[in-house]
Every structure is written in structure tokens, then in C-alpha cells.
Design an enzyme around this catalytic site. Structure first.
Site, PDB file in Angstrom:
ATOM      1  N   CYS A   1       0.816  -1.226   0.000  1.00 15.08           N
ATOM      2  CA  CYS A   1       0.000   0.000   0.000  1.00 15.08           C
ATOM      3  C   CYS A   1       0.847   1.273   0.000  1.00 15.08           C
ATOM      4  O   CYS A   1       0.341   2.360  -0.262  1.00 15.08           O
ATOM      5  CB  CYS A   1      -0.945   0.005   1.198  1.00 15.08           C
ATOM      6  SG  CYS A   1      -1.992  -1.442   1.264  1.00 15.08           S
TER       7      CYS A   1
ATOM      8  N   HIS B   1      -3.202   7.108   2.625  1.00 13.57           N
ATOM      9  CA  HIS B   1      -3.629   5.808   2.102  1.00 13.57           C
ATOM     10  C   HIS B   1      -5.023   5.508   2.641  1.00 13.57           C
ATOM     11  O   HIS B   1      -5.323   5.779   3.797  1.00 13.57           O
ATOM     12  CB  HIS B   1      -2.642   4.719   2.538  1.00 13.57           C
ATOM     13  CG  HIS B   1      -3.130   3.346   2.188  1.00 13.57           C
ATOM     14  ND1 HIS B   1      -3.563   3.028   0.916  1.00 13.57           N
ATOM     15  CD2 HIS B   1      -3.291   2.228   2.935  1.00 13.57           C
ATOM     16  CE1 HIS B   1      -3.946   1.768   0.906  1.00 13.57           C
ATOM     17  NE2 HIS B   1      -3.798   1.248   2.117  1.00 13.57           N
TER      18      HIS B   1
ATOM     19  N   ASN C   1      -9.977  -0.253  -0.096  1.00 11.88           N
ATOM     20  CA  ASN C   1      -8.512  -0.199  -0.088  1.00 11.88           C
ATOM     21  C   ASN C   1      -7.984  -0.838  -1.373  1.00 11.88           C
ATOM     22  O   ASN C   1      -8.181  -2.028  -1.602  1.00 11.88           O
ATOM     23  CB  ASN C   1      -8.001  -0.956   1.153  1.00 11.88           C
ATOM     24  CG  ASN C   1      -6.487  -1.002   1.254  1.00 11.88           C
ATOM     25  OD1 ASN C   1      -5.773  -0.601   0.334  1.00 11.88           O
ATOM     26  ND2 ASN C   1      -5.989  -1.506   2.372  1.00 11.88           N
TER      27      ASN C   1
HETATM   28  N1  COA Z   1     -18.739  -8.052   9.279  1.00  8.11           N
HETATM   29  C1  COA Z   1     -19.178  -8.230  10.528  1.00  8.11           C
HETATM   30  N2  COA Z   1     -18.382  -8.520  11.568  1.00  8.11           N
HETATM   31  C2  COA Z   1     -17.066  -8.599  11.312  1.00  8.11           C
HETATM   32  C3  COA Z   1     -16.526  -8.424  10.022  1.00  8.11           C
HETATM   33  C4  COA Z   1     -17.423  -8.149   8.989  1.00  8.11           C
HETATM   34  N3  COA Z   1     -17.012  -7.966   7.717  1.00  8.11           N
HETATM   35  N4  COA Z   1     -15.189  -8.577  10.093  1.00  8.11           N
HETATM   36  C5  COA Z   1     -14.872  -8.835  11.361  1.00  8.11           C
HETATM   37  N5  COA Z   1     -16.008  -8.849  12.103  1.00  8.11           N
HETATM   38  C6  COA Z   1     -16.130  -9.100  13.525  1.00  8.11           C
HETATM   39  C7  COA Z   1     -14.986  -9.878  14.096  1.00  8.11           C
HETATM   40  O1  COA Z   1     -15.177 -11.257  13.875  1.00  8.11           O
HETATM   41  C8  COA Z   1     -15.050  -9.505  15.556  1.00  8.11           C
HETATM   42  O2  COA Z   1     -16.047 -10.288  16.170  1.00  8.11           O
HETATM   43  P1  COA Z   1     -15.803 -10.899  17.637  1.00  8.11           P
HETATM   44  O3  COA Z   1     -15.642  -9.685  18.518  1.00  8.11           O
HETATM   45  O4  COA Z   1     -17.047 -11.667  17.862  1.00  8.11           O
HETATM   46  O5  COA Z   1     -14.565 -11.718  17.515  1.00  8.11           O
HETATM   47  C9  COA Z   1     -15.547  -8.060  15.523  1.00  8.11           C
HETATM   48  O6  COA Z   1     -16.121  -7.861  14.229  1.00  8.11           O
HETATM   49  C10 COA Z   1     -14.458  -7.022  15.758  1.00  8.11           C
HETATM   50  O7  COA Z   1     -13.349  -7.379  14.996  1.00  8.11           O
HETATM   51  P2  COA Z   1     -12.048  -6.501  14.983  1.00  8.11           P
HETATM   52  O8  COA Z   1     -11.035  -7.125  14.081  1.00  8.11           O
HETATM   53  O9  COA Z   1     -11.656  -6.156  16.371  1.00  8.11           O
HETATM   54  O10 COA Z   1     -12.634  -5.157  14.310  1.00  8.11           O
HETATM   55  P3  COA Z   1     -11.913  -3.826  14.029  1.00  8.11           P
HETATM   56  O11 COA Z   1     -12.675  -2.716  14.612  1.00  8.11           O
HETATM   57  O12 COA Z   1     -10.437  -3.883  14.313  1.00  8.11           O
HETATM   58  O13 COA Z   1     -12.064  -3.692  12.459  1.00  8.11           O
HETATM   59  C11 COA Z   1     -10.722  -3.949  10.491  1.00  8.11           C
HETATM   60  C12 COA Z   1     -11.500  -4.647  11.604  1.00  8.11           C
HETATM   61  C13 COA Z   1     -10.078  -4.994   9.625  1.00  8.11           C
HETATM   62  C14 COA Z   1     -11.723  -3.153   9.676  1.00  8.11           C
HETATM   63  C15 COA Z   1      -9.664  -2.997  11.121  1.00  8.11           C
HETATM   64  O14 COA Z   1      -8.937  -3.680  12.106  1.00  8.11           O
HETATM   65  C16 COA Z   1      -8.710  -2.449  10.090  1.00  8.11           C
HETATM   66  O15 COA Z   1      -9.093  -1.678   9.229  1.00  8.11           O
HETATM   67  N6  COA Z   1      -7.435  -2.800  10.246  1.00  8.11           N
HETATM   68  C17 COA Z   1      -6.394  -2.308   9.376  1.00  8.11           C
HETATM   69  C18 COA Z   1      -6.445  -3.022   8.106  1.00  8.11           C
HETATM   70  C19 COA Z   1      -5.453  -2.492   7.162  1.00  8.11           C
HETATM   71  O16 COA Z   1      -5.076  -1.361   7.238  1.00  8.11           O
HETATM   72  N7  COA Z   1      -5.036  -3.354   6.245  1.00  8.11           N
HETATM   73  C20 COA Z   1      -4.194  -3.003   5.180  1.00  8.11           C
HETATM   74  C21 COA Z   1      -2.951  -2.336   5.581  1.00  8.11           C
HETATM   75  S1  COA Z   1      -2.699  -1.136   4.401  1.00  8.11           S
END
Ligand code: COA
Length: 325
Positions: free
Chosen positions: A113, A252, A282
Site C-alpha cells: 500500500c 492511504h 482499499n
Molecule cells: N462483518 C461483521 N463482523 C465482522 C466483520 C465483517 N465484515 N469482520 C470482522 N467482524 C467481527 C470480528 O469477527 C469480531 O467479532 P468478535 O468480537 O465476535 O470476535 C468483531 O467484528 C471485531 O473485529 P475486529 O477485528 O476487532 O474489528 P476492528 O474494529 O479492528 O475492524 C478492520 C476490523 C479490519 C476493519 C480494522 O482492524 C482495520 O481496518 N485494520 C487495518 C487493516 C489495514 O489497514 N489493512 C491493510 C494495511 S494497508
């Protein structure tokens, strides 16, 4: 050292759109969850026969036309991608052939990214030192080809697209400073284990879904905020500027909460952030590239403005660039 600036921008988004309601039919998710947790409403996806170079070509032609430059005047093409058409030859060489940019040296880089920011830094060095005059850089991704459409943790996040820029010597303004960093110790937070020389493609690697993105989103989130904030501060300090000088912030587009948190920590007003994540998700290296292109086209960046590009991705890698437009 010569002054280097961006003299043209372009982008291309494939036509097919997948919205959050479509994703609700694929995995256990909801429009509400995706919107509030990520800021994404829809993403563009390639159609059956479209590959990364097809998107790159369209974005590149637009960038060349906006720079008023002919392909034969290019002496460097750098493509940032983690989803090339094939492991080799490079997308840059495929692009060179289609454009008939016979005088360019061509290679791809893998900086996920942060790829577009890394490509700016590379092209700038070639031009500043006088080894090249005109460079085309492209961020192009078909992330849908490495997305596990059964994994709700990742499939809601990604999209396909391409953005391009032409860099050349400029008399005034241009790139004022750059800062890039890497940390390979964090490689297992975001990676694709299959299809390379570590796990060459076999029926078993496919059955084990190794050809898809594996991500520890929560940990990445915190590191993205930290690294992008640090990169932004360092690049601005190198340019002798402060956050108050920034007219347009192009982060980004991984998650709306990440980019708002970075802007807040940098002290940049929300109105100055260019955000297109709702439309595209993304797109890795294509995210900052298309955001820059759209900010220019929409008049958010004007001549003389200070622009801060800031990115973070798998590797881990990160970086920021300060440009006087
Ligand atoms: N729909 C519904 N629920 C979802 C889900 C979806 N698409 N994806 C995950 N969940 C659930 C998880 O299973 C978890 O459930 P649990 O509490 O029962 O285990 C809950 O939502 C919270 O998950 P969590 O991973 O803590 O959520 P979050 O607030 O961190 O959001 C991301 C998840 C991936 C959106 C976030 O962490 C993120 O954007 N991270 C950075 C990703 C990134 O930058 N990647 C590329 C690098 S450039």
C-alpha cells in the site's frame, strides 16, 4: 540536484461495482458494520479478462495526456503492484510495449500500500540526479484476485483500480521532501503465503487457501496510525514545514478511522483530507495514486498548495512525500 515535480496524473477504475449489500449475500456481514468500522460503501472490481496492466494502461494514458507528454519521451517506468499480471515479466515492461515507450527502462516494485509513495521516491532520485528526464509511475492492483471471498475479515476491505503520475524536472515547487521506512519483523501481520517459491502452487496450497490475503487487522490498525503519523511528521520537518502549511492531505485509504486518526494526530483539519474510500475501498498502491488524481481533478489541489501524501502497508512499509504543487 534537479527539482522534481508531478506534471500529470491519471486514474482508471474498472466498471463493475460490488456494494455492501452484495457482500451481505456472500459472507456474514452487514452494510452497517462495514460502513461504521471501515467507511467503505462499495468497491470496483475487474471483469473476467482484465488484469493489472489493463488498468495501468488506461491510467497511464490519462497521466501522459494531462502531462502533455508522448510515451517516447519517457525514460523510466516504475509500476508499484502486489498483483501483477504474472510473476514476470513486469507490468512495467508490458506497459512499455503497449504504450510504445521504447526509450524507458522499466521495472516493478513491491511495497504494497506504500508502493505509490515508494515509486515517487525512486523516480525522484533518477530525475534529480540527471539519469532520467521523464518518469511514469503507476500504482495498479487487482486485489480481488487475491481476496478470500469467504473471509469476512478481509473481503469487505479491498477493491481494484489504478492511478498514475508523470514526474519531470520543474523550475519551481515540486517535491520538497520524502521519508520512507520499513520493518520486516512485522511481515506476518499481512501477507499471502502461497504461489511463491516458499509454497509453490499445488493442489494442496489451493485447498488450504494459501493464495489469499492473510491479515491481523487489529494489530495493523494501530501500527498504521503510528507509522503514518510518524512519516507525516518526519517528511514535514524535513521540508521545514508544519501541519498548518498542508493544504491537502492524501492518506492511504485503508480505513476511514485510520486516516481520521492520523490527521488528528498530525493536527490536520478534516476538511483538508481527500477521502475516496467509500467508493473504492482499499486498493493498495492504487489508493494514494487515485486519491491524488481525483484531488487534482476536483480542484482540491491548486498551484502553490502544499500536499502531503502518506501511506502504510504490508512489509511493513510506510512513507510520506511533501509536494509544493
Ligand atoms: N462483518 C461483521 N463482523 C465482522 C466483520 C465483517 N465484515 N469482520 C470482522 N467482524 C467481527 C470480528 O469477527 C469480531 O467479532 P468478535 O468480537 O465476535 O470476535 C468483531 O467484528 C471485531 O473485529 P475486529 O477485528 O476487532 O474489528 P476492528 O474494529 O479492528 O475492524 C478492520 C476490523 C479490519 C476493519 C480494522 O482492524 C482495520 O481496518 N485494520 C487495518 C487493516 C489495514 O489497514 N489493512 C491493510 C494495511 S494497508
Amino acid at each position: 540536484m534537479r527539482k522534481v515535480g508531478i506534471i500529470g496524473v491519471g486514474e482508471y477504475l474498472p466498471e463493475r461495482i460490488l456494494n455492501n449489500a452484495d457482500l451481505e449475500k456472500l459472507v456474514d456481514t452487514s452494510d452497517e458494520w462495514i460502513t461504521t468500522r471501515t467507511g467503505i460503501k462499495e468497491r470496483h472490481l475487474v471483469s473476467k479478462n482484465e488484469a493489472a496492466s489493463d488498468l495501468a494502461i488506461k491510467a497511464a494514458k490519462q497521466a501522459l495526456s494531462s502531462a502533455k507528454l508522448k510515451p517516447q519521451n519517457l525514460d523510466l517506468i516504475v509500476v508499484a503492484t502486489i498483483t501483477p499480471d504474472m510473476p514476470f515479466p513486469s507490468v512495467a515492461c508490458i506497459l512499455q510495449n503497449v504504450l510504445s515507450a521504447k526509450n524507458a527502462i522499466c521495472f516493478d516494485i513491491s511495497a504494497a500500500c506504500a508502493g505509490f509513495v515508494y515509486a515517487i521516491v525512486i523516480a525522484q532520485q533518477f530525475i534529480a540526479r540527471g539519469s532520467c528526464k521523464n518518469a511514469l509511475i503507476v500504482g495498479t492492483e487487482v486485489l480481488s484476485s487475491i481476496t478470500d471471498w469467504e473471509d469476512r475479515n478481509t473481503c469487505v476491505l479491498f477493491g481494484d483500480g489504478a492511478g498514475a503520475a508523470v514526474l519531470s524536472e520543474v523550475k519551481t515547487g515540486g517535491i520538497l521532501s520524502t521519508y520512507i521506512g520499513s520493518d520486516g519483523a512485522m511481515a506476518d501481520l499481512l501477507f499471502m503465503p502461497g504461489g511463491g517459491s516458499r509454497n509453490p502452487t499445488t493442489h494442496k496450497t489451493i485447498d488450504n487457501r494459501l493464495h489469499y490475503v492473510k491479515m491481523r487487522g487489529n494489530e495493523l490498525f494501530k501500527l498504521a496510525v503510528k507509522s503514518m503519523t510518524e512519516a507525516g511528521h518526519k517528511a514535514l520537518a524535513k521540508a521545514g514545514l508544519s501541519c498548518k502549511d498542508v493544504a491537502c492531505f492524501i492518506p492511504h485509504q485503508a480505513n476511514i478511522r485510520i486516516l481520521l486518526a492520523v490527521a488528528k494526530r498530525l493536527g490536520i483539519d478534516e476538511k483538508k483530507i481527500y477521502i475516496n474510500i467509500a467508493k473504492y475501498g482499499n486498493m493498495s498502491s492504487a489508493s494514494t495514486a487515485t486519491a491524488l488524481c481525483e484531488a487534482v481533478k476536483e480542484g482540491m489541489i491548486k498551484k502553490g498548495d502544499i500536499v502531503l501524501l502518506d501511506a502504510f502497508g504490508a512489509g511493513l512499509v510506510w512513507g510520506a512525500v511533501v509536494i509544493k504543487w
